[in-house]
Design an enzyme around this catalytic site. Structure first.
Site: not given
Ligand code: NAD
Ligand code: LMR
Length: 330
Positions: A164, A192
């Site tokens: 962010d 977030h």
């Molecule tokens: P993704 O679905 O591609 O990958 C998630 C992985 O986590 C998968 O491989 C899944 O098998 C694994 N997983 C699920 N439960 C698990 C557990 N209990 N233990 C270990 N591994 C587990 O998702 P992604 O695109 O890599 O995103 C991951 C997370 O990050 C999501 O929650 C997304 O919303 C979040 N995110 C946060 C931000 C931020 O700014 N804070 C930004 C983008 C994404």
């Molecule tokens: C982002 O800010 O890009 C992600 O947290 C969005 C989402 O909900 O996974």
């Protein structure tokens, strides 16, 4: 043998290792972007049993990069194995939000994951492990992990607001035509989520006040704030998947600055509140910090005007509600 092989490796646990964020993140950790070009790392990868085959493929690719800093890498579906002696733990694994899914649905789906992982960290991680939670809802997941790890310092549990922060930096650079590098003293308060409050009141570019330089209250209210707040959704709408490379980049920068210092710059981290700014103690809240000697320090005593009080209040209320929704699990 170069001096780069002489430092003891740092153990970095990463969860969600088969996922799309990890697919950017792991390679940058192994190449030295996060902990420095002379710091070997051991990657301890966690994912679910059904994802182990995919993680094996990622490990093959890590090997095929022949990174000199990658001292070892292994995968497991057992949190206690993944977190054993971990000095850094990046908790990415979670159920990502897909098109049309509400954040409230995410809260429950993820609370159990972070209770178990907090307990595992408590049991086996290094006593000074630095934890970054990326998986959403990141602030409350970090709060849950922290509460589930009573023997570890609460301040070592953080949530990612850096994406962010970077999104806000980019909007200011676009508007002013100035270099991103020259923008200082920006921060993003709160959760977030779309309630976050990107605050440019204190920001400067080469010492000039950003609000004065931009001098466009309408742009601030109608473009800047909603663009930053809704960027995650905009990327999901466009890609059909949540942000990944930019999220991995933010995670690299969050940990890098925490460990190696932010060189006097403000950065935004989600950290457990000590009660400053009227934020309920313990809630993991996006705050302006400066990092030095492996510690972060919250910038205190910033003036809070009426508008900011209202905006901080909205995001605070959301986090209090999220906390209440998971209270029975803790
Ligand atoms: P993704 O679905 O591609 O990958 C998630 C992985 O986590 C998968 O491989 C899944 O098998 C694994 N997983 C699920 N439960 C698990 C557990 N209990 N233990 C270990 N591994 C587990 O998702 P992604 O695109 O890599 O995103 C991951 C997370 O990050 C999501 O929650 C997304 O919303 C979040 N995110 C946060 C931000 C931020 O700014 N804070 C930004 C983008 C994404
Ligand atoms: C982002 O800010 O890009 C992600 O947290 C969005 C989402 O909900 O996974």
């Amino acid at each position: 043998i170069t001096s780069s092989t002489q430092k003891a490796p740092i153990r970095v646990a990463v969860t969600g290792a088969a996922g799309q964020i990890a697919y950017s993140l792991l390679f940058r950790i192994a190449s030295g972007d996060m902990l420095g070009a002379d710091q070997p790392v051991i990657l301890q990868l966690l994912d679910l049993p059904q994802a182990q085959q995919a993680v094996r493929g990622v490990i093959m690719e890590l090997h095929d990069c022949a990174f000199p800093l990658l001292a070892d890498v292994f995968a497991t579906d057992n949190p206690e194995t993944a977190f054993q002696d971990a000095q850094i733990a990046i908790l990415v694994g979670a159920r990502p939000r897909s098109k049309g899914m509400e954040r409230a649905d995410l809260l429950h789906a993820n609370a159990n994951i972070f209770t178990a992982q907090g307990a595992a960290l408590n049991k086996v991680a290094s006593r000074d492990v630095k934890v970054l939670v990326v998986g959403n809802p990141a602030n409350t997941n970090a709060y849950i992990a922290m509460k589930s790890a009573p023997d570890l310092p609460a301040r070592n549990f953080t949530a990612m607001l850096r994406l962010d922060h970077n999104r806000a930096l980019n909007q200011i650079a676009l508007k002013t035509g100035r270099s991103l590098n020259d923008i200082e003293q920006l921060c993003v308060w709160g959760n977030h989520s779309p309630t976050m409050y990107a605050d440019y009141r204190f920001a400067t570019i080469n010492g000039q006040s950003v609000p004065q330089l931009i001098n466009d209250a309408q742009w601030y209210a109608e473009h800047f704030l909603p663009t930053v707040a809704k960027r995650g959704v905009a990327i999901i709408e466009a890609r059909g998947l949540s942000s990944a490379a930019s999220a991995a980049n933010a995670a690299i920068e969050h940990v890098r600055d925490w460990v190696l210092g932010s060189k006097g710059r403000w950065v935004t981290m989600g950290v457990p509140s000590d009660g400053a700014y009227g934020i309920l103690e313990g809630l993991v809240f996006g705050l302006p910090v400066v990092c030095e000697n492996g510690e972060y320090r919250v910038i205190k005593d910033l003036p809070i005007d009426d508008f900011s009080r209202e905006r901080i209040g909205i995001t605070l209320k959301e986090l209090e509600d999220e906390r209440a929704a998971v209270a029975h699990l803790l």
